[in-house]
Design a protein around this motif. Structure first.
Motif, PDB file in Angstrom:
ATOM      1  N   SER A 157       0.831  -1.205   0.000  1.00  0.00           N
ATOM      2  CA  SER A 157       0.000   0.000   0.000  1.00  0.00           C
ATOM      3  C   SER A 157       0.872   1.265   0.000  1.00  0.00           C
ATOM      4  O   SER A 157       0.599   2.235  -0.708  1.00  0.00           O
ATOM      5  N   MET A 158       1.950   1.219   0.794  1.00  0.00           N
ATOM      6  CA  MET A 158       2.860   2.384   0.820  1.00  0.00           C
ATOM      7  C   MET A 158       3.499   2.592  -0.560  1.00  0.00           C
ATOM      8  O   MET A 158       3.698   3.716  -0.999  1.00  0.00           O
ATOM      9  N   GLU A 159       3.813   1.497  -1.222  1.00  0.00           N
ATOM     10  CA  GLU A 159       4.478   1.564  -2.525  1.00  0.00           C
ATOM     11  C   GLU A 159       3.551   2.162  -3.588  1.00  0.00           C
ATOM     12  O   GLU A 159       3.960   2.994  -4.388  1.00  0.00           O
ATOM     13  N   LEU A 160       2.271   1.724  -3.551  1.00  0.00           N
ATOM     14  CA  LEU A 160       1.352   2.093  -4.638  1.00  0.00           C
ATOM     15  C   LEU A 160       0.417   3.249  -4.285  1.00  0.00           C
ATOM     16  O   LEU A 160      -0.254   3.790  -5.159  1.00  0.00           O
ATOM     17  N   GLY A 161       0.333   3.563  -2.991  1.00  0.00           N
ATOM     18  CA  GLY A 161      -0.610   4.604  -2.585  1.00  0.00           C
ATOM     19  C   GLY A 161      -2.052   4.164  -2.776  1.00  0.00           C
ATOM     20  O   GLY A 161      -2.912   4.958  -3.161  1.00  0.00           O
TER      21      GLY A 161
END
Ligand code: APR
Length: 309
Positions: A157-161
């Motif tokens: 989630s942090m990687e893709l937003g």
């Protein structure tokens, strides 16, 4: 409430588990610890939060294992946590003694319960719990896979937003540096992550997941993670209480699945009223299968140190 959950240990993991359980409002909670006053104080404090937070579950703190009598589920969190520089296996002998004394009491006072183990080293302590209680293997399981996969979901989630809750991740193997994150079985709203994230970044996310607990130990300096481990255990409780048949990774006893037998290790299971109702066998690549078997081999060696053949 007519259901009862016992939490053994009123430290960071135990008290946080009791808090999430009370908030979930599906059972009364009894929390037992050997330190006088601490479980009683935390239990009373948590119960007094109920009117404000909107729950009616009570949390009874106690120093007597007899108070777990009749519990439907027991969550085992007692034991030493890691300090920086320690592996989960460094906790082996001390926590094995604690597991043994608690397991004997569970056998005596809550013989029909399902036991979820969180104490580390997880897969070995779950094995020890099953052996000492003598409970059917489907009623003793370890919480690790939900934690490891929620860490991976968070990193994706942090990687893709994108929303964390849209991500499904699968992590197999031991709860430790030998865990096997499976990007092939990891999706965002059904889309395989390899279509969204470059290979080198997926590798980095899988690696960060594998050492995710250590990252938190390093930051905290005086102990290990407790919010996500507690949340993961409560998710498993809900699946058992509501007979959800939920598919999630957990430490379960293998009898030949994945070419492995006679140990507890993280695999996808179907979790319902009868505990581990089924173990799902995924097709693994040779590399994934080798890592899982390596994890199993390491555990067999540790079990020998604990006196198991
Ligand atoms: N019976 C009940 N409680 C016990 C016993 C026992 N025989 N032995 C120890 N305890 C209690 C301690 O008194 C302490 O309050 O277990 C609690 C452990 O709390 P913490 O030290 O805060 O450790 P915590 O962070 O909760 O971790 C507990 O979970 O994730 C794992 O690796 C972690 O094995 C560790 C466990």
């Amino acid at each position: 409430m007519n259901k009862k959950i016992a939490v053994i240990g009123a430290g960071n993991v135990g008290a946080t588990t009791a808090m999430y359980l009370a908030e979930a409002n599906f059972a009364d909670v009894v929390m037992v610890d050997i330190i006088e006053g601490v479980p009683q104080g935390k239990g009373l404090d948590l119960t007094q939060a109920g009117p404000v937070r909107g729950y009616n579950a009570s949390v009874l703190g106690s120093n007597k294992m007899a108070d777990i009598k009749g519990a439907d589920i027991v969550i085992m969190t007692a034991g030493l946590p890691r300090k920086p520089g320690m592996s989960r296996e460094d906790l082996l002998n001390k926590n094995a003694d604690i597991i043994k004394s608690v397991a004997l009491a569970i056998k005596k006072y809550a013989p029909k319960s399902t036991v979820i183990v969180i104490s580390n080293p997880l897969d070995l302590m779950t094995f020890h719990m099953q052996k000492v209680t003598g409970f059917p293997k489907n009623r003793v399981l370890g919480q690790a896979g939900v934690l490891d996969s929620t860490r991976m979901r968070t990193f994706i989630s942090m990687e893709l937003g994108v929303a964390m809750t849209d991500i499904q991740a699968m992590v197999l193997g031991g709860h430790g540096d030998t865990m096997v994150p499976l990007p092939r079985y990891t999706t965002v709203a059904g889309i395989p992550i390899k279509e969204l994230i470059p290979a080198d970044r997926i590798k980095a996310i899988a690696q960060r997941t594998a050492v995710g607990g250590g990252e938190i130990v390093k930051l905290l300096k005086t102990g290990s993670a407790y919010y996500a481990p507690a949340a993961a255990a409560v998710d498993m409780c809900r699946a058992i209480f509501n007979d959800e048949k939920k598919v999630l990774p957990a430490s379960a006893y293998l009898t030949g699945q994945y070419g492995i037998k006679d140990i507890y290790i993280g695999v996808p299971v179907v979790l319902g009223a009868n505990g581990v109702e089924k173990i799902l066998e995924l097709k693994l690549t040779k590399g994934e299968s080798d890592s899982l078997k390596q994890s199993a081999k390491t555990y067999k060696e540790h079990l020998k140190i604990m006196g198991y053949k």
